[in-house]
Every structure is written in C-alpha cells, then in structure tokens.
Design a protein around this motif. Structure first.
Motif, PDB file in Angstrom:
ATOM      1  N   UNK A 108       8.448  19.412 -15.686  1.00  0.00           N
ATOM      2  CA  UNK A 108       9.040  18.557 -16.718  1.00  0.00           C
ATOM      3  C   UNK A 108      10.009  17.558 -16.090  1.00  0.00           C
ATOM      4  N   UNK A 109      10.852  18.029 -15.178  1.00  0.00           N
ATOM      5  CA  UNK A 109      11.848  17.169 -14.530  1.00  0.00           C
ATOM      6  C   UNK A 109      11.165  16.094 -13.690  1.00  0.00           C
ATOM      7  N   UNK A 110      10.124  16.484 -12.959  1.00  0.00           N
ATOM      8  CA  UNK A 110       9.383  15.518 -12.144  1.00  0.00           C
ATOM      9  C   UNK A 110       8.775  14.429 -13.027  1.00  0.00           C
ATOM     10  N   UNK A 111       8.181  14.839 -14.134  1.00  0.00           N
ATOM     11  CA  UNK A 111       7.582  13.861 -15.054  1.00  0.00           C
ATOM     12  C   UNK A 111       8.644  12.947 -15.671  1.00  0.00           C
ATOM     13  N   UNK A 154      11.092   7.634 -15.896  1.00  0.00           N
ATOM     14  CA  UNK A 154      12.279   6.781 -15.774  1.00  0.00           C
ATOM     15  C   UNK A 154      12.072   5.727 -14.685  1.00  0.00           C
ATOM     16  N   UNK A 155      11.451   6.112 -13.573  1.00  0.00           N
ATOM     17  CA  UNK A 155      11.181   5.173 -12.485  1.00  0.00           C
ATOM     18  C   UNK A 155      10.239   4.063 -12.950  1.00  0.00           C
ATOM     19  N   UNK A 213       9.206  -1.511 -14.601  1.00  0.00           N
ATOM     20  CA  UNK A 213       8.691  -2.491 -15.570  1.00  0.00           C
ATOM     21  C   UNK A 213       9.807  -3.428 -16.008  1.00  0.00           C
ATOM     22  N   UNK A 214      10.965  -2.880 -16.305  1.00  0.00           N
ATOM     23  CA  UNK A 214      12.085  -3.701 -16.760  1.00  0.00           C
ATOM     24  C   UNK A 214      12.518  -4.692 -15.677  1.00  0.00           C
ATOM     25  N   UNK A 215      12.688  -4.194 -14.453  1.00  0.00           N
ATOM     26  CA  UNK A 215      13.144  -5.071 -13.367  1.00  0.00           C
ATOM     27  C   UNK A 215      12.089  -6.109 -13.008  1.00  0.00           C
TER      28      UNK A 215
END
Length: 93
Positions: free
Chosen positions: A58-61, A66-67, A72-74
């Motif tokens: 779950x944490x990896x996903x 988030x990455x 996409x935003x940057x």
C-alpha cells in the motif's frame, strides 16, 4: 488480558502513529482493518507478517501515485512556461 483490552492498549500506546494520514487511509479498507485487529488482538506473527506485507505494498503504491501526480503537475507547469516563452519570442520578432 482480553482481546478488546489488548486492542485498546495498542491503540493508546501507538495513537500518534495511528493518526498519520497514510495509516488512516490504509485502515479505511475493511480488509486491512480486520487484519490489523486480528494481528493485534491475537498477537499472531503470521497475521502481523501479512499485515506488514500489505502495508508495504500500500505504501509503495501511495508513493508511486504521489510521484506520478507530482511529475504530471511539474511537467504541465514546465510545458506552460515553454509555450508562453515561444509565444513571447514569436511576438517580439
């Protein structure tokens, strides 16, 4: 100690960690929450290992999501800057 007492003790002892957004999100899933309760109340190492594996996945996903979201935003911001610069350069000549 009763199962409910063990769960209450655990929840009180680790209340700070359990209030972290990533853990709250993980425990929102009913299957994860049931596995968590079972692992804590029964003090079952096999269930704890299963819970650990599920949380790591779950944490990896979540980190990957988030990455990608940041990427996409940057990229969108950078693309907009390049497009505006080209338009401005074209108007100046």
């Amino acid at each position: 100690m009763e199962e409910n007492d063990e769960l209450t003790f655990f929840m009180n002892k680790y209340s700070g960690a359990l209030n972290e957004p990533i853990i709250k999100e993980f425990l929102n899933d009913e299957n994860n929450r049931d596995l968590f309760i079972e692992a804590v109340t029964l003090n079952n190492q096999e269930k704890m290992n299963e819970l650990d594996i599920k949380f790591k996945d779950f944490y990896h996903r979540a980190r990957l999501y988030k990455y990608i979201q940041s990427l996409i935003k940057l990229y969108s911001i950078d693309f907009d800057k390049r497009t505006r610069k080209k338009c401005l350069d074209t108007l100046l000549f």
